[in-house]
Scaffold this active site. Structure first.
Site, PDB file in Angstrom:
ATOM      1  N   PRO A 129       0.829  -1.209   0.000  1.00 51.19           N
ATOM      2  CG  PRO A 129       0.023  -1.009   2.177  1.00 51.19           C
ATOM      3  CD  PRO A 129       0.712  -1.959   1.263  1.00 51.19           C
ATOM      4  CB  THR A 186      -0.958   0.112   8.674  1.00 54.09           C
ATOM      5  OG1 THR A 186      -0.888  -0.261   7.289  1.00 54.09           O
ATOM      6  CG2 THR A 186       0.384   0.685   9.096  1.00 54.09           C
ATOM      7  NE  ARG A 209       7.034   6.282   3.716  1.00 53.16           N
ATOM      8  CZ  ARG A 209       7.194   7.335   2.920  1.00 53.16           C
ATOM      9  NH1 ARG A 209       8.392   7.616   2.417  1.00 53.16           N
ATOM     10  NH2 ARG A 209       6.180   8.120   2.629  1.00 53.16           N
ATOM     11  CG  HIS A 219       5.270   2.524   7.733  1.00 52.74           C
ATOM     12  ND1 HIS A 219       4.004   2.248   8.178  1.00 52.74           N
ATOM     13  CD2 HIS A 219       5.112   3.472   6.786  1.00 52.74           C
ATOM     14  CE1 HIS A 219       3.130   3.008   7.547  1.00 52.74           C
ATOM     15  NE2 HIS A 219       3.785   3.759   6.684  1.00 52.74           N
ATOM     16  CD  GLN A 277      -3.086   1.065   4.785  1.00 47.54           C
ATOM     17  OE1 GLN A 277      -3.481   1.811   3.877  1.00 47.54           O
ATOM     18  NE2 GLN A 277      -2.841   1.490   5.996  1.00 47.54           N
ATOM     19  CE  LYS A 308       2.784  -2.205   4.810  1.00 50.67           C
ATOM     20  NZ  LYS A 308       3.326  -1.029   5.523  1.00 50.67           N
ATOM     21  CB  SER A 322      -2.816   3.334   0.487  1.00 52.66           C
ATOM     22  OG  SER A 322      -2.814   4.274   1.548  1.00 52.66           O
ATOM     23  CE1 TYR A 365      -1.308   3.976   8.032  1.00 50.58           C
ATOM     24  CE2 TYR A 365      -1.986   4.790   5.889  1.00 50.58           C
ATOM     25  CZ  TYR A 365      -0.992   4.346   6.741  1.00 50.58           C
ATOM     26  OH  TYR A 365       0.305   4.292   6.310  1.00 50.58           O
TER      27      TYR A 365
END
Length: 313
Positions: free
Chosen positions: A83, A166, A269, A266, A138, A242, A112, A140
């Site tokens: 993603p 995630t 990041r 990640h 994915q 993830k 994403s 969030y």
């Protein structure tokens, strides 16, 4: 002197070099940067250089087949495209173009939450081409539970085959290049899954990354293991986590009913100084002991970031 023609890239490293000539500085820095001093970003790459192969010889390899399955879903080669947000920064068709390429190659794609083409637009690629390549969504986790539920329900209705949460982003890693560039989406580009929802876009903020501001305002930093049961209640899709880097976290994920784990930092990041994803892989595979599937996030090695699918045995 005869003009030298530009050569077509032959490998991902050459595509990466080409990106420096094609992308804006803000887009390039967003795709390429890591958190803080980028130690983990660099270590992701050097980890692969440290690992060495021990090839066997005099084995019949005249017939070769890289096809496999992940969560029962067929892949022509053991790869899923990870993603990646804001793909329209690189190409006007963004995630739709990526989905088309993935379907043509017989590899999977993980879309994403922060895509610039919608859940439905990307899902339509497989429906329109009749190519049965896996598409995962994915997630969030937003503070607004109704919004989070709606995203999951849309992905399930659109035909995505797994829900990939995630779990390593309760707070966004400080990416200094984005802060310096005051990262924001260009005029006319938006978060396609949140069209017409007030406040749900990447703002321009003087002296700050708009993405950092968005995550601080919108994402839920209080999520715990106890919340996994709620996510599983939203739809029957298999749950993938993830961002796992430890064996004990992998065991807990399996005990919570997670079907697959993506070993990932990640792409360097998030937490600078974290272990390289490849260096964490063996511990996670041993801990899982065949009770779930294990994938490796290769992001940070290149700006293009595939997942390498590895089955725990």
């Amino acid at each position: 002197m005869e003009e030298v023609k530009s050569l077509k890239p032959l490998n991902l490293f050459e595509y990466e070099q080409l990106a420096t000539k094609c992308l804006s500085q803000m887009a390039l820095d967003y795709y390429a940067s890591g958190a803080w001093d980028e130690v983990t970003l660099r270590d992701n790459r050097t980890a692969f250089e440290r690992f060495k192969l021990r090839p066997r010889v005099l084995v019949d390899v005249s017939q070769r087949n890289l096809a496999t399955e992940v969560l029962g879903q067929p892949l022509q080669i053991p790869l899923l495209i990870a993603p990646m947000a804001f793909q329209c920064l690189a190409n006007p068709q963004g995630e739709v173009a990526t989905a088309t390429a993935a379907a043509s190659a017989g590899v999977g794609m993980v879309l994403s939450t922060l895509s610039t083409k919608s859940i439905e637009e990307v899902a339509a690629v497989c429906h329109d081409t009749n190519l049965q390549t896996p598409q995962w969504f994915q997630l969030y986790i937003h503070k607004d539970r109704g919004l989070t539920r709606a995203l999951v329900e849309r992905a399930y209705t659109a035909g995505y085959k797994a829900l990939c949460i995630t779990v390593d982003t309760p707070i966004l890693g400080r990416r200094e290049r984005d802060k310096r560039n005051e990262f924001a989406l260009p005029t006319g580009m938006e978060l396609a899954n949140f069209t017409n929802l007030s406040g749900l876009n990447i703002p321009h903020q003087e002296g700050e990354s708009g993405l950092f501001t968005y995550v601080a305002q919108q994402l839920n930093s209080a999520v715990t293991w106890d919340d996994l049961e709620w996510f599983q209640s939203l739809c029957p899709l298999p749950l993938v986590l993830k961002g796992i880097l430890r064996g004990d976290d992998a065991v807990r994920a399996v005990e919570c009913g997670v079907r697959a784990i993506i070993v990932s930092n990640h792409g360097g990041r998030q937490l600078d100084g974290a272990i390289a994803s490849l260096d964490a892989l063996a511990e996670v595979v041993d801990a899982v002991d065949g009770r779930a599937e294990v994938l490796l996030d290769m992001s940070g090695n290149l700006q293009s970031t595939p997942h390498l699918a590895l089955h725990s045995i």
